[in-house]
Structures are given as C-alpha cells and as structure tokens.
Design a protein around this motif. Structure first.
Motif, short mmCIF file in Angstrom:
data_model
loop_
_atom_site.label_atom_id
_atom_site.label_comp_id
_atom_site.label_asym_id
_atom_site.label_seq_id
_atom_site.Cartn_x
_atom_site.Cartn_y
_atom_site.Cartn_z
N GLY A 131 -26.01 29.06 -10.17
CA GLY A 131 -26.45 29.02 -9.24
C GLY A 131 -25.04 27.88 -8.55
N ALA A 132 -24.68 26.73 -8.61
CA ALA A 132 -23.37 25.77 -8.43
C ALA A 132 -22.07 26.83 -7.80
N THR A 133 -22.34 27.33 -9.01
CA THR A 133 -20.54 28.03 -8.37
C THR A 133 -21.03 28.90 -7.70
N LEU A 136 -20.55 27.45 -4.01
CA LEU A 136 -19.85 27.16 -3.53
C LEU A 136 -18.75 28.35 -3.29
N VAL A 137 -19.13 29.25 -3.51
CA VAL A 137 -18.02 30.24 -3.27
C VAL A 137 -18.33 30.52 -2.18
N LEU A 162 -6.51 36.65 1.33
CA LEU A 162 -6.05 36.35 -0.14
C LEU A 162 -7.08 35.47 -1.05
N ILE A 163 -7.47 35.00 -0.19
CA ILE A 163 -7.84 33.37 -1.00
C ILE A 163 -9.00 33.97 -0.84
N ILE A 164 -9.95 35.15 -0.48
CA ILE A 164 -10.82 35.66 -0.25
C ILE A 164 -10.88 36.31 -2.00
N VAL A 165 -10.11 36.76 -2.21
CA VAL A 165 -10.20 37.97 -3.48
C VAL A 165 -9.57 36.64 -4.41
N VAL A 166 -8.61 35.47 -4.83
CA VAL A 166 -8.74 34.29 -5.36
C VAL A 166 -9.78 34.58 -6.31
N LEU A 167 -10.76 33.92 -5.01
CA LEU A 167 -12.23 33.08 -5.43
C LEU A 167 -12.95 34.40 -5.78
N LEU A 183 -10.96 27.42 -4.42
CA LEU A 183 -11.40 26.08 -3.47
C LEU A 183 -10.37 25.29 -3.06
N LEU A 184 -9.45 25.36 -3.65
CA LEU A 184 -8.46 24.26 -2.77
C LEU A 184 -7.41 25.22 -2.09
N ALA A 185 -7.21 25.74 -2.13
CA ALA A 185 -6.59 26.65 -1.17
C ALA A 185 -7.19 27.07 -0.12
N ALA A 186 -8.96 27.20 0.13
CA ALA A 186 -9.73 27.61 0.88
C ALA A 186 -9.87 25.87 1.81
N LEU A 187 -9.88 24.96 1.65
CA LEU A 187 -10.14 23.90 1.46
C LEU A 187 -8.72 23.16 2.53
N SER A 188 -7.54 23.49 2.19
CA SER A 188 -6.43 23.53 2.53
C SER A 188 -6.28 24.23 3.56
#
Length: 209
Positions: A131-133, A136-137, A162-167, A183-188
């Motif tokens: 649920g938490a994962t 977050l995603v 590309l970041i969505i693909v990784v997630l 998530l780190l790449a998304a935040l950045s």
C-alpha cells in the motif's frame, strides 16, 4: 473489418507481479490479433496491473506525437494508486475504445530484450508494504505526468517518461532499490522544474516592475 475481442468470461488473467519481461511476453502471446481495449488489458493483467499499464503508457508517452494522449491516460492509474485502488479503471468510453494490437505488440517486442538484460541485476529487495509503495509511486507518476504534459519540447518529454518507466519496472519487480532511485530522480526533476518556473516568474515580475 471484424473486430475480435475475447469475451470477458474468456479473458485468462495473469499475475502481473513478477519479471516484467515475462509478463509482457505473456501479454504478447495472448493479445487479441486485431484490436484490444484498456478494459481487456486491465482484466487480463488482474493483480498488479498498475505497474504494467503505467509501464506501457510511459513507453508510449516517450514517442513523439503520442506523449499528450498517453500522458492524459497516465493520470488515471496514478490517481487511483494514490487512492489505494486494487486495479486501474478508466472512463467507460476510454476503456472500451478499440486500439490497434500491432502498435502495442511493436512496443512490447522492442522493450522485452532490453528488459531481459536489465533484469539480470533487478530482484526483490528493500521491500515496503504494498500500500505504501503504491501510493508513493502514484504520487511520483502523477507529478511526472504533469511535467510531461506541460513540457512543450518533444525530446525533453523523454526524461519524465523514462523516470516513470524506471518506477514502473521497480514496482512490478518489487525492487525497492530501483524504486528509490526512481523516486530520487523524480524528486530531483520536479525540484529542478519548480526552481526553473519560479525563476521565470521572478524574472517576469522584475521586468514588469
């Protein structure tokens, strides 16, 4: 042309939590020959369908000319992941709209070899409660999708896609390390975009003043 869809009671469901390449290969094997619908895809994938549907839509979103439509479709699963739904749903008109199977088959055929290679270093680890994962995603995909829709330049749209693909891969494969990197790449990216927008607003205000 006669459209052939498997009757709902004949759709064989598959478990979409596992190696992404295996899930996509099974999808390619069972894909209706002419047309498919998002409703059929959601029912076919059954449990864990969020990750695979997000993965497919993100791959489509990186293609020039298709990013806007795919981006709009990405909003639905992102919001439902945040809401804690068990599987994605789309508005009936969209869910039942026939889509060409050859387009989806082409995407799957291109991505499976790369996924098979990447999966050599991907494995279940750093696992969080589902649920938490999922939430977050969902938040990350929603923010990245908004960026994708607001980005006017086609090649720049590849970055959030590309970041969505990784997630999505991290979610399907249950790899917490890959999810953390995504998530780190998304935040950045969101932070850099927000800073750039604030800079433009400040510059415009200074010029106007």
């Amino acid at each position: 042309m006669t459209l052939r869809f498997p009757p709902p009671w004949k759709v064989e469901q598959t478990d979409a939590r596992g190696p992404a390449s295996e899930v996509l290969q099974n999808l390619l094997r069972d894909l209706p020959p002419d047309r498919f619908t998002l409703a059929w895809l959601s029912k076919y994938l059954d449990r864990g369908s969020f990750g695979v549907i997000v993965l497919i839509l993100a791959l489509i979103a990186m293609a020039p000319g298709l990013s806007y439509v795919a981006g709009l479709l990405l909003l639905a699963p992102a919001i439902e992941m945040i809401a804690g739904r068990s599987a994605p749903t789309f508005p009936r008109r969209i869910a039942d709209r026939p889509l060409p199977s050859r387009r989806l088959a082409g995407i799957v055929q291109r991505v499976v070899p790369s996924l098979t290679y990447v999966e050599k270093v991907i494995r279940p680890r750093w696992q969080l409660p589902l649920g938490a994962t999922e939430r977050l995603v969902g938040v990350a995909v929603l923010l990245l999708t908004v960026l994708l829709l607001l980005t006017p330049l086609p090649f720049i749209q590849v970055v959030p896609g590309l970041i969505i693909v990784v997630l999505a891969i991290g979610y399907v494969e249950d790899d917490g390390l890959l999810l953390s990197l995504g998530l780190l790449a998304a935040l950045s990216l969101v932070g850099a975009s927000a800073t750039a927008v604030w800079g433009l607003i400040s510059a415009a205000a200074a010029i106007a003043g």
